[in-house]
Motif scaffolding. Structure first.
Motif, mmCIF file in Angstrom:
data_model
loop_
_atom_site.group_PDB
_atom_site.id
_atom_site.type_symbol
_atom_site.label_atom_id
_atom_site.label_comp_id
_atom_site.label_asym_id
_atom_site.label_seq_id
_atom_site.Cartn_x
_atom_site.Cartn_y
_atom_site.Cartn_z
ATOM 1 N N MET A 782 0.838 -1.202 0.000
ATOM 2 C CA MET A 782 0.000 0.000 0.000
ATOM 3 C C MET A 782 0.875 1.256 0.000
ATOM 4 O O MET A 782 1.907 1.293 0.695
ATOM 5 N N GLY A 783 0.448 2.273 -0.719
ATOM 6 C CA GLY A 783 1.219 3.517 -0.773
ATOM 7 C C GLY A 783 0.853 4.490 0.329
ATOM 8 O O GLY A 783 1.703 5.226 0.834
ATOM 9 N N ARG A 784 -0.423 4.490 0.729
ATOM 10 C CA ARG A 784 -0.876 5.440 1.751
ATOM 11 C C ARG A 784 -1.958 4.806 2.600
ATOM 12 O O ARG A 784 -2.842 4.128 2.072
ATOM 13 N N VAL A 785 -1.904 5.037 3.931
ATOM 14 C CA VAL A 785 -2.925 4.557 4.860
ATOM 15 C C VAL A 785 -3.286 5.684 5.817
ATOM 16 O O VAL A 785 -2.552 6.681 5.922
ATOM 17 N N ARG A 786 -4.426 5.523 6.524
ATOM 18 C CA ARG A 786 -4.893 6.540 7.469
ATOM 19 C C ARG A 786 -5.163 5.901 8.814
ATOM 20 O O ARG A 786 -5.784 4.831 8.873
ATOM 21 N N ILE A 787 -4.727 6.581 9.891
ATOM 22 C CA ILE A 787 -4.939 6.089 11.250
ATOM 23 C C ILE A 787 -5.833 7.091 11.973
ATOM 24 O O ILE A 787 -5.465 8.254 12.166
ATOM 25 N N LEU A 788 -7.050 6.641 12.373
ATOM 26 C CA LEU A 788 -8.015 7.503 13.046
ATOM 27 C C LEU A 788 -7.862 7.299 14.553
ATOM 28 O O LEU A 788 -8.220 6.258 15.085
ATOM 29 N N HIS A 789 -7.284 8.335 15.255
ATOM 30 C CA HIS A 789 -7.040 8.215 16.694
ATOM 31 C C HIS A 789 -7.782 9.288 17.488
ATOM 32 O O HIS A 789 -7.821 9.246 18.718
ATOM 33 N N GLY A 790 -8.373 10.273 16.802
ATOM 34 C CA GLY A 790 -9.086 11.336 17.483
ATOM 35 C C GLY A 790 -8.134 12.363 18.080
ATOM 36 O O GLY A 790 -6.914 12.190 18.094
ATOM 37 N N THR A 791 -8.713 13.449 18.598
ATOM 38 C CA THR A 791 -7.874 14.495 19.207
ATOM 39 C C THR A 791 -7.744 14.229 20.703
ATOM 40 O O THR A 791 -6.693 13.847 21.196
ATOM 41 N N GLY A 792 -8.845 14.327 21.434
ATOM 42 C CA GLY A 792 -8.834 14.017 22.871
ATOM 43 C C GLY A 792 -7.693 14.698 23.589
ATOM 44 O O GLY A 792 -7.408 15.894 23.419
ATOM 45 N N THR A 793 -6.962 13.920 24.415
ATOM 46 C CA THR A 793 -5.817 14.460 25.169
ATOM 47 C C THR A 793 -4.543 14.443 24.337
ATOM 48 O O THR A 793 -3.541 15.021 24.744
ATOM 49 N N GLY A 794 -4.539 13.740 23.208
ATOM 50 C CA GLY A 794 -3.372 13.721 22.337
ATOM 51 C C GLY A 794 -2.382 12.630 22.652
ATOM 52 O O GLY A 794 -1.349 12.510 21.980
ATOM 53 N N ILE A 795 -2.696 11.777 23.663
ATOM 54 C CA ILE A 795 -1.734 10.725 24.054
ATOM 55 C C ILE A 795 -1.597 9.692 22.944
ATOM 56 O O ILE A 795 -0.481 9.305 22.562
ATOM 57 N N LEU A 796 -2.741 9.214 22.411
ATOM 58 C CA LEU A 796 -2.708 8.198 21.347
ATOM 59 C C LEU A 796 -1.941 8.720 20.142
ATOM 60 O O LEU A 796 -1.112 8.007 19.554
ATOM 61 N N ARG A 797 -2.219 9.952 19.770
ATOM 62 C CA ARG A 797 -1.562 10.556 18.608
ATOM 63 C C ARG A 797 -0.053 10.580 18.791
ATOM 64 O O ARG A 797 0.721 10.221 17.883
ATOM 65 N N THR A 798 0.399 10.966 19.990
ATOM 66 C CA THR A 798 1.844 11.065 20.276
ATOM 67 C C THR A 798 2.494 9.684 20.228
ATOM 68 O O THR A 798 3.554 9.494 19.608
ATOM 69 N N LEU A 799 1.858 8.673 20.888
ATOM 70 C CA LEU A 799 2.410 7.309 20.903
ATOM 71 C C LEU A 799 2.546 6.745 19.496
ATOM 72 O O LEU A 799 3.582 6.158 19.140
ATOM 73 N N ILE A 800 1.495 6.933 18.710
ATOM 74 C CA ILE A 800 1.497 6.365 17.355
ATOM 75 C C ILE A 800 2.567 7.011 16.500
ATOM 76 O O ILE A 800 3.299 6.346 15.771
ATOM 77 N N ARG A 801 2.725 8.311 16.630
ATOM 78 C CA ARG A 801 3.710 9.007 15.795
ATOM 79 C C ARG A 801 5.142 8.676 16.238
ATOM 80 O O ARG A 801 6.062 8.616 15.416
ATOM 81 N N GLN A 802 5.345 8.472 17.548
ATOM 82 C CA GLN A 802 6.671 8.038 18.018
ATOM 83 C C GLN A 802 7.026 6.682 17.418
ATOM 84 O O GLN A 802 8.176 6.428 17.038
ATOM 85 N N TYR A 803 5.997 5.791 17.318
ATOM 86 C CA TYR A 803 6.255 4.469 16.727
ATOM 87 C C TYR A 803 6.540 4.600 15.238
ATOM 88 O O TYR A 803 7.467 3.958 14.705
ATOM 89 N N LEU A 804 5.770 5.451 14.539
ATOM 90 C CA LEU A 804 5.951 5.588 13.093
ATOM 91 C C LEU A 804 7.345 6.092 12.735
ATOM 92 O O LEU A 804 7.881 5.754 11.675
ATOM 93 N N GLU A 805 7.956 6.901 13.629
ATOM 94 C CA GLU A 805 9.305 7.406 13.363
ATOM 95 C C GLU A 805 10.339 6.286 13.355
ATOM 96 O O GLU A 805 11.414 6.415 12.775
ATOM 97 N N THR A 806 10.030 5.174 13.984
ATOM 98 C CA THR A 806 10.999 4.068 14.076
ATOM 99 C C THR A 806 10.829 3.036 12.972
ATOM 100 O O THR A 806 11.640 2.109 12.887
ATOM 101 N N VAL A 807 9.783 3.156 12.146
ATOM 102 C CA VAL A 807 9.507 2.137 11.124
ATOM 103 C C VAL A 807 10.236 2.509 9.836
ATOM 104 O O VAL A 807 9.987 3.575 9.275
#
Length: 831
Positions: A782-807
């Motif tokens: 796949m060339g592009r995917v989307r991850i729906l995590h919501g805004t909320g407190t921003g914890i999920l967004r931060t965790l997911i992006r920290q993981y994506l930086e390592t892939v």
């Protein structure tokens, strides 16, 4: 004329209407069901029945009948007739699809078959004068897209407005993002905050204590009071412009729809007529599906008053019993000019009322244009009036007793009935003192018979049974009862009256014998004996009817057997003639050979100059030839038999050898040495694979195997020892990919979804789900995917992006566009 007013309720036709309504596709058909009425015109009933029968054939034989869009837009059309009114987008979309359905149905019915050879002539006639509107459909297609929304190019003005609207919203989004980044860098706004929408205006969420840091208008605050939504001053004007453009867009859409309504208005009367056709098709379709459900058909319809039904079934009773895997006992009944009125007698709960209701319901259905469940050899007539008197009609308001109500019904029937009427009366003469009740009933029955009325009447009165025996035009009928099993058979037999089986039923229930004897004495032995004789007559008639049926079946079987034997004799005669012909041909051939042989013999004797020894030898040769001719046919047959016997013996010998060899094989297999276990250093292959590897070590039931430079652990049971070496298999091993793997990858790619929703998950759950999701996305390419995590407190967004930086496979990731979710969604580009 139908009497009384609640006639349909009494015979159960109101339930039929409800079942038909459920089978309609729209209110169009439902209205027709409610308006369906009884007709006494032969041509009308015949045409309606033929329409349903033709539609049943369409359902059962055709695949492409267009019945997908049955929308009732008549209220909208009637509203648009007023100048200045218009249809909205949804109404216009429904109009377009239903007009398309009308056009396709007319085309289907008109183009099936030649002009005078259509398979559906009655439906074709129905569609003959219906107007279709291809120009209107084309105009609507120029306004609406395939989803029913106004097209951008519906007008040049609308296209301009929408272009400017998109441009303005894009500039607002860019401005907001710039303001948001500056605010985040200054610390006024959290890093994970994204623009939001309030009252149709794009705003920025800010903590209440920092709201003065951003110049703009406060539009709203969150329920908790911890967030306020500010529209920055820089975008206020642009947001105002968006509001103006949206208003312009709405005005232009209304203008487009109003303009179309002006074009539509002159055609509305014809369009409404076309919808009447669509309603009729929906109605006919519902009747057809109900007929299929109840195995109904069209009997042979006659122009006279007639009931000649075979295996008629009450449809509601049939549907009810079928739920419990039970079947209705079919009804055979005949009313004609010689036996117009049928008097049915028999025990209570024996089926008399069901029989009467079946007649009423099926005749009413038939004259409402509905097929009825009965045998195809049945014949049915048309009645002008149907009257029914059934059930307890006691009325407190009108001060009428049950008997008074019955007498009122009798008065109406006697006044209104004629030779084209059908009367249905249950428990005739009941509700009052038996002697006078029976006398009045007989007097009324006499009037009915004089008027040559048709009818079905149930009763227990003996005098009415005697009346039927003594008067032409009236016939007795009995609901059969098994005297030995003491149960009703629910079968109608015309010709003899039935017994009420009062004594037998009382004895079965357990009434004391002395009470039964006392009652028998009160009524008199003559009545008891007469009832007993009646039962015996019915029993004997059933017995002889059964015998007659058996004789008919045996005669039919005998006729079939004789016909079969005659056919076989004829075939044998033909075979005999063929055999004789072939024998004659063979004899002619042999004769020709014999003559040739004799001529050769004579010539040889002459050439040998009549030497005695030579002549003797030639004569012997001729005799041998004659013997061979005589025995040739016999020898050929013996040779054939011998060959068949030899094959049979060989087959039996093979079976014996197989049986004898089976134990030897078992014994041999038991003596076969056990397979040596796989050891370290052995060359092995995975079962079903061609790659060869070497066993490095063994741990219990597992082995570590080296396939070239790759080491893997496999179960010992999945390995086979081989004499091949890895060098011989190396090229195959390095390129081997099983077809199963290809199929799995293809299926995985086919079913892969490019979005994942992890809202509401804990951090570790979300991270694990995203890890599997990204791995699968890279695997299937796949060339592009989307991850729906919501805004909320921003914890999920931060965790997911920290993981994506390592892939390693992740090339880039960022927020989604603000119109499609903004910071609540991370878009990931994969390399």
């Amino acid at each position: 004329m139908i009497y009384p007013q609640n006639f349909e309720q009494k015979i159960g036709f109101d339930q039929i209407r409800q079942l038909l309504k459920e089978k309609c596709l729209s209110p169009l058909g439902e209205e027709r069901v409610m308006d369906m009425n009884f007709s006494d015109q032969y041509e009308t009933v015949e045409e309606q029945l033929n329409q349903v029968i033709e539609f049943i054939r369409i359902i059962q034989e055709e695949d492409g009948f267009p019945d997908q869009y049955f929308f009732d837009v008549r209220p909208s059309l009637k509203r648009v007739r007023i100048e200045g009114m218009y249809m909205d987008e949804q109404e216009l979309f429904d109009l377009r699809r239903s007009l398309e359905t009308i056009r396709d149905i007319v085309r289907f019915l008109s183009h099936n078959g030649e002009e005078n050879d259509s398979p559906y002539p009655n439906l074709k006639k129905l569609a003959g004068d219906i107007t279709v509107f291809p120009q209107l459909i084309g105009k609507i297609d120029g306004i609406l897209n395939k989803y029913g929304k106004i097209k951008d190019n519906a007008s040049s003005e609308l296209a301009r407005i929408r272009r400017e609207l998109a441009s303005t919203m894009g500039s607002i989004s860019r401005s907001l993002n710039n303001i948001l980044r500056n605010a985040q860098s200054e610390g006024y706004v959290d890093k994970d905050v994204a623009p939001a929408m309030r009252d149709g205006r794009l705003v920025i969420p800010v903590a209440p204590g920092l709201k003065r840091k951003i110049k703009g208008i406060v539009h709203d605050e969150s329920a908790s009071g911890k967030t306020v939504f500010i529209e920055p001053a820089e975008v206020v004007e642009a947001n105002n412009r968006i509001r103006e453009l949206e208003s312009e867009e709405r005005r232009e859409i209304i203008r487009i729809l109003s303009e179309f309504s002006n074009v539509l208005r002159p055609s509305i009367p014809e369009i409404l007529q076309s919808y009447e056709f669509l309603a009729e098709i929906d109605f006919i379709r519902a009747k057809s599906h109900f007929a299929i459900q109840t195995n109904a058909l069209k009997p042979s319809l006659e122009r006279e008053q007639l009931l000649d039904w075979t295996m008629a079934v009450h449809p509601l009773l049939q549907l009810s019993l079928s739920k419990h895997d039970k079947k209705v006992v079919p009804l055979d009944i005949e009313l004609n000019q010689k036996q117009r009125i049928l008097i049915i007698s028999g025990p209570n709960a024996g089926g008399k009322s069901v029989c009467l209701k079946t007649v009423g319901l099926l005749q009413y259905m038939l004259q409402c244009g509905m097929p009825v469940p009965m045998h195809e050899r049945s014949h049915a007539g048309i009645f002008s009036n149907i009257f029914i008197d059934i059930g307890d009609e006691q009325s407190i308001e009108d001060d009428l007793s049950t008997y008074s109500s019955h007498l009122t019904n009798m008065k109406v029937m006697m006044k209104s009935c004629n030779e084209r009427s059908l009367i249905l009366i249950d428990e005739f003469g009941g509700g009052t003192e038996p002697q006078i009740g029976g006398a009045i009933a007989e007097a009324v029955l006499k009037r009915f018979n004089e008027k040559k009325t048709f009818g079905v009447i149930t009763t227990h009165y003996q005098n009415l049974k005697h009346f039927a025996e003594d008067n032409e035009g009236v016939v007795n009928g009995a609901m059969l009862y098994d005297r030995h099993l003491m149960q009703a058979l629910f079968q109608l037999q015309i010709g003899n009256p039935g017994s009420s089986f009062a004594v037998e039923i009382a004895r079965k229930i357990g009434l004391p014998e002395d009470v039964i004897a006392d009652a028998s004495q009160i009524v008199g032995s003559e009545y008891i004996n007469a009832d007993k004789y009646l039962q015996d007559i019915v029993r004997d008639k059933r017995y002889w009817e059964g015998k007659r049926q058996t004789i008919r079946q045996r005669e039919k079987h005998m006729e079939e057997t004789i016909a079969r034997y005659e056919k076989e004799v004829e075939e044998l005669y033909k075979s005999r003639k063929e055999i004789i012909r072939q024998a004659k041909e063979e004899a002619e051939r042999l004769l020709q050979e014999s003559n040739a042989k004799i001529e050769n013999t004579i010539r040889t004797i002459k050439e040998a100059q009549a030497e005695k020894e030579k002549t003797r030898l030639i004569r012997q040769e001729l005799n041998d030839f004659r013997t061979s001719i005589a025995e040739s046919t016999l020898k050929e047959q013996e040779d054939k038999i011998a060959r068949k016997m030899e094959k049979l013996r060989e087959k039996q010998n093979r079976k014996k050898e197989k049986k004898q060899s089976a134990p030897d094989e078992k014994q041999q297999s038991s003596l076969t040495p056990a397979v040596q276990p796989i050891a370290v250093g052995d060359y092995v292959k995975l079962k079903g694979q061609t790659s060869v590897g070497q066993v490095l070590e063994i741990n219990g039931k597992n082995a570590v195997v080296a396939f070239g430079s790759i080491k893997t652990t496999a179960k010992l049971e999945r390995l086979d020892r081989t004499n091949a070496t890895p060098q011989k298999q190396e090229t195959v091993k390095s390129t081997f990919v099983s077809s199963q793997t290809h199929d799995q990858m293809y299926e995985k790619k086919l079913n892969f979804k490019q979005d994942i929703d992890v809202r509401g998950m804990r951090g570790d759950e979300a991270l694990q789900a995203v890890t599997y999701f990204i791995d699968d996305a890279i695997l299937v390419g796949m060339g592009r995917v989307r991850i729906l995590h919501g805004t909320g407190t921003g914890i999920l967004r931060t965790l997911i992006r920290q993981y994506l930086e390592t892939v390693p496979g992740v090339r880039h990731f960022a927020d989604e566009h603000v119109q499609f979710g903004g910071a609540g969604i991370t878009v990931v580009d994969l390399s």
